[in-house]
Design an enzyme around this catalytic site. Structure first.
Site, PDB file in Angstrom:
ATOM      1  N   GLY A 212       0.797  -1.228   0.000  1.00  0.00           N
ATOM      2  CA  GLY A 212       0.000   0.000   0.000  1.00  0.00           C
ATOM      3  C   GLY A 212       0.825   1.272   0.000  1.00  0.00           C
ATOM      4  O   GLY A 212       0.411   2.288  -0.563  1.00  0.00           O
ATOM      5  N   ASP A 213       2.009   1.208   0.611  1.00  0.00           N
ATOM      6  CA  ASP A 213       2.844   2.411   0.706  1.00  0.00           C
ATOM      7  C   ASP A 213       3.856   2.516  -0.440  1.00  0.00           C
ATOM      8  O   ASP A 213       4.842   3.237  -0.330  1.00  0.00           O
ATOM      9  CB  ASP A 213       3.574   2.435   2.067  1.00  0.00           C
ATOM     10  CG  ASP A 213       4.466   1.221   2.272  1.00  0.00           C
ATOM     11  OD1 ASP A 213       4.369   0.265   1.465  1.00  0.00           O
ATOM     12  OD2 ASP A 213       5.269   1.219   3.220  1.00  0.00           O
ATOM     13  N   GLU A 214       3.627   1.772  -1.525  1.00  0.00           N
ATOM     14  CA  GLU A 214       4.499   1.868  -2.705  1.00  0.00           C
ATOM     15  C   GLU A 214       3.627   2.203  -3.920  1.00  0.00           C
ATOM     16  O   GLU A 214       3.276   1.334  -4.718  1.00  0.00           O
ATOM     17  CB  GLU A 214       5.265   0.548  -2.897  1.00  0.00           C
ATOM     18  CG  GLU A 214       6.204   0.246  -1.724  1.00  0.00           C
ATOM     19  CD  GLU A 214       6.731  -1.185  -1.728  1.00  0.00           C
ATOM     20  OE1 GLU A 214       6.587  -1.894  -2.741  1.00  0.00           O
ATOM     21  OE2 GLU A 214       7.289  -1.596  -0.697  1.00  0.00           O
TER      22      GLU A 214
ATOM     23  N   ASN B 153       2.509  -9.713  -0.335  1.00  0.00           N
ATOM     24  CA  ASN B 153       3.622 -10.419  -0.980  1.00  0.00           C
ATOM     25  C   ASN B 153       4.291 -11.436  -0.046  1.00  0.00           C
ATOM     26  O   ASN B 153       5.414 -11.869  -0.275  1.00  0.00           O
ATOM     27  CB  ASN B 153       4.657  -9.426  -1.520  1.00  0.00           C
ATOM     28  CG  ASN B 153       5.505 -10.035  -2.632  1.00  0.00           C
ATOM     29  OD1 ASN B 153       5.012 -10.846  -3.427  1.00  0.00           O
ATOM     30  ND2 ASN B 153       6.785  -9.670  -2.690  1.00  0.00           N
ATOM     31  N   ARG B 154       3.579 -11.825   1.004  1.00  0.00           N
ATOM     32  CA  ARG B 154       3.995 -12.946   1.871  1.00  0.00           C
ATOM     33  C   ARG B 154       2.818 -13.895   2.068  1.00  0.00           C
ATOM     34  O   ARG B 154       2.875 -14.775   2.911  1.00  0.00           O
ATOM     35  CB  ARG B 154       4.434 -12.440   3.266  1.00  0.00           C
ATOM     36  CG  ARG B 154       5.523 -11.390   3.277  1.00  0.00           C
ATOM     37  CD  ARG B 154       6.885 -11.948   2.872  1.00  0.00           C
ATOM     38  NE  ARG B 154       7.906 -10.917   3.013  1.00  0.00           N
ATOM     39  CZ  ARG B 154       8.162  -9.970   2.096  1.00  0.00           C
ATOM     40  NH1 ARG B 154       7.491  -9.952   0.955  1.00  0.00           N
ATOM     41  NH2 ARG B 154       9.090  -9.055   2.308  1.00  0.00           N
TER      42      ARG B 154
ATOM     43  N   HIS C  78       7.235  -2.374  -7.402  1.00  0.00           N
ATOM     44  CA  HIS C  78       7.452  -2.012  -6.001  1.00  0.00           C
ATOM     45  C   HIS C  78       8.359  -0.789  -5.926  1.00  0.00           C
ATOM     46  O   HIS C  78       8.896  -0.342  -6.939  1.00  0.00           O
ATOM     47  CB  HIS C  78       8.117  -3.171  -5.255  1.00  0.00           C
ATOM     48  CG  HIS C  78       7.247  -4.375  -5.113  1.00  0.00           C
ATOM     49  ND1 HIS C  78       6.658  -4.737  -3.931  1.00  0.00           N
ATOM     50  CD2 HIS C  78       6.841  -5.285  -6.030  1.00  0.00           C
ATOM     51  CE1 HIS C  78       5.941  -5.838  -4.119  1.00  0.00           C
ATOM     52  NE2 HIS C  78       6.030  -6.194  -5.380  1.00  0.00           N
TER      53      HIS C  78
ATOM     54  N   GLU D 221      11.693  -3.295  -8.563  1.00  0.00           N
ATOM     55  CA  GLU D 221      11.800  -2.182  -7.617  1.00  0.00           C
ATOM     56  C   GLU D 221      12.164  -0.973  -8.464  1.00  0.00           C
ATOM     57  O   GLU D 221      13.273  -0.904  -9.002  1.00  0.00           O
ATOM     58  CB  GLU D 221      12.890  -2.472  -6.585  1.00  0.00           C
ATOM     59  CG  GLU D 221      12.692  -3.771  -5.820  1.00  0.00           C
ATOM     60  CD  GLU D 221      11.697  -3.634  -4.681  1.00  0.00           C
ATOM     61  OE1 GLU D 221      11.287  -2.496  -4.370  1.00  0.00           O
ATOM     62  OE2 GLU D 221      11.309  -4.664  -4.100  1.00  0.00           O
TER      63      GLU D 221
HETATM   64 ZN   LIG Z   1       7.058  -3.800  -2.172  1.00  0.00          ZN
END
Ligand SMILES: [Zn+2]
Ligand SMILES: *[C@@H]1O[C@H](CO)[C@@H](O)[C@H](O)[C@H]1NC(C)=O
Ligand SMILES: *[C@@H]1O[C@H](CO)[C@@H](O)[C@H](O)[C@H]1NC(C)=O
Ligand SMILES: *[C@@H]1O[C@H](CO)[C@@H](O)[C@H](O)[C@H]1NC(C)=O
Length: 491
Positions: free
Chosen positions: A124-126, A184-185, A224, A306
């Site tokens: 959410g923070d990306e 993502n886990r 990401h 990333e």
């Molecule tokens: Zn990420």
């Protein structure tokens, strides 16, 4: 006796026939448009020379809220109605639809083409990814039929774009979803089967899992932030230590990650990661990631990208970040057409398409052909020799050797049913296989036969065989749907 004679006669001529058939150049032809100078990172760091950066009004302001994002997607599919559609793959914990835009010249229709998916905002923070994906969609629409890469992608790929997988986390400005689970886990994991109960997965995770099961995605990427690197499987290691854990397609993944990195403005200049790429477990092992699950359960080659050191950069930096990533994103999607092995698999009896499996010798992963068209799309590192086998229960497998060069190769398979005695006979007459015993019998038989009759029969047989082969080939080649091939290999 008659059949025996036929076999003998056919021997030398099948050799001839085989020669004439296989001496056609066994070419590898690139698929798609003619603009071929834009391959593999040649244009890294020349981004601004290519075309004017497109800076939209919205980008210079702020990040889009969830409802603004939904509006932007719906406006996009109205503005670009004939190359896109919007659909939802499920809902977040808080009930926000997970909207996907599909971009293709035939959106929503099945075609014998590869499919790619981009997923943004897993964390959410990306939020950079969700903005870039809207830019990507708009760029493709604006440049379709103007830019060769845009045209190639729209015409030859089905591109599915999910700008946010985690709208609740975005609204809360945090990594996890509304239940504070790191998505993502949350996928079932090969090393730690802690997540294997599917009903206990988060709704966002389940939506992605069902999506992958429903569709044949050839490759994908999730976006990401927090670093600048292209990450590839495996993400986990058996003993939880940091180490390089190569997946069966290590070479292919490395070439995909390198393509992204080298096409990027400066990812490949990374001091932390050699060449701007990394094996996931070597960087730091994670368990329950989306990337490995895609590869294992969907045969889908997924990268974790990333794309900015800063997780939440100022909105006025977004246009520049988009420009830095634009060629990488386009090249990665276009690589589904420009590289790898592609083809269709048919049954020899009625020529119907088969959803067979394609396996590369030494690589323990199956890529399946589609049910409707029997088309398969196998990402593979270029510049290597491969042994490719197509198999399907109830049919005889076929194996062939190829040299894959930098360009995509078309390789079709025609499989014979296992238990059809009728086909057995046709094959015996037309195949030029024979063992030592047969050869001895040939010599003995030749002693007793008049050379003239032998030649006459043989020529007749050759013509018959040629006609038969031609007819079959014509039938199959006629069914081809891919663009851009002049010749292709059929085995
Ligand atoms: Zn990420
Ligand atoms: C999309 O619409 C435009 C304008 O009507 C038309 O020229 C074009 O052929 C259409 N493209 C496709 C892929 O249908
Ligand atoms: C890439 O460029 C950006 C923006 O100029 C900069 O902040 C970043 O440090 C650079 N990264 C590398 C690896 O050169
Ligand atoms: C491919 O097909 C085989 C056999 O039908 C099946 O077991 C396998 O799960 C399929 N693989 C994928 C990635 O869909």
């Amino acid at each position: 006796m008659m059949r025996f004679a036929m076999e003998l006669l056919s021997l030398p001529f099948l050799l001839l026939l085989a020669l004439s058939f296989f001496s056609r150049p066994t070419v590898t032809i690139a698929r798609g448009g003619g603009h071929m100078d834009c391959t593999h990172g040649v244009f890294a760091r020349h981004l601004f020379e290519e075309s004017q950066p497109r800076i939209s009004e919205a980008m210079t302001h702020e990040y889009m809220s969830n409802s603004e994002l939904e509006k932007a997607m719906k406006e996009f599919t109205q503005r670009c109605a004939n190359i896109s559609r919007i659909y939802s793959i499920g809902k977040s914990v808080k009930g926000i639809p997970l909207w996907v835009v599909e971009i293709s010249d035939k959106p929503g229709q099945e075609e014998a083409e590869p499919a790619f998916k981009f997923i943004g905002n897993v964390h959410g923070d990306e939020p950079v990814g969700r903005e870039l994906l809207i830019s990507l969609a708009n760029w493709l629409c604006d440049n379709y039929r103007k830019d060769p890469l845009a045209t190639l992608i729209v015409n030859n790929v089905h591109l599915h774009v999910l700008p946010t997988m985690n709208p609740d986390g975005f609204a809360l400005r945090r990594r996890g979803n509304a239940n504070n689970v790191d998505l993502n886990r949350d996928f079932p994991d090969q090393f730690y089967p802690m997540n294997d109960i599917v009903s206990l997965r988060q709704p966002e995770t389940r939506a992605i899992m069902n999506w992958i099961k429903e569709r044949h995605f050839t490759a994908s990427a999730s976006l990401h932030g927090g670093a600048l690197v292209a990450n590839y499987p495996w993400d986990g290691s058996q003993d939880t230590r940091k180490q390089y854990v190569a997946c069966p397609d290590d070479k292919t993944f490395r070439s995909m990650a390198r393509l992204y990195s080298r096409s990027h403005y400066n990812m490949s200049l990374s001091k932390e990661f050699e060449g701007g790429i990394t094996n996931g477990a070597l960087w730091y092992p994670i368990y329950g990631g989306m990337q490995d699950w895609n590869y294992i359960h969907g045969g889908c080659f997924e990268l974790t990208l990333e794309i900015s050191d800063d997780k939440w950069p100022k909105a006025n930096e977004l246009p520049v970040i988009w420009e830095y990533n634009r060629m990488s994103m386009l090249n990665l999607v276009a690589s589904l057409v420009k590289t790898g092995v592609h083809g269709r698999i048919f049954s020899s009896d009625k020529g119907r398409p088969l959803p067979a499996s394609v396996v590369i010798q030494g690589i323990d992963i199956r890529v399946n052909a589609s049910r409707t068209y029997g088309d398969y799309h196998r990402m593979l590192a270029p510049g290597e020799r491969y042994e490719v086998t197509a198999s399907m229960p109830g049919f005889q497998s076929k194996t062939t050797h190829i040299l894959l060069e930098d360009e995509a190769m078309n390789l079709d398979f025609i499989l014979s049913p296992e238990d059809s005695s009728k086909h057995e006979e046709v094959r015996n007459e037309c195949d030029c296989t024979c063992d030592g015993k047969d050869k001895l019998e040939v010599v003995e038989f030749l002693r007793g036969i008049n050379l003239g009759i032998y030649l006459l029969l043989s020529v007749m047989f050759l013509i018959f065989c040629c006609l038969l082969r031609r007819k079959t080939m014509f039938k199959f080649l006629n069914r081809r749907q891919f663009n851009g091939y002049k010749r292709s290999i059929v085995v």
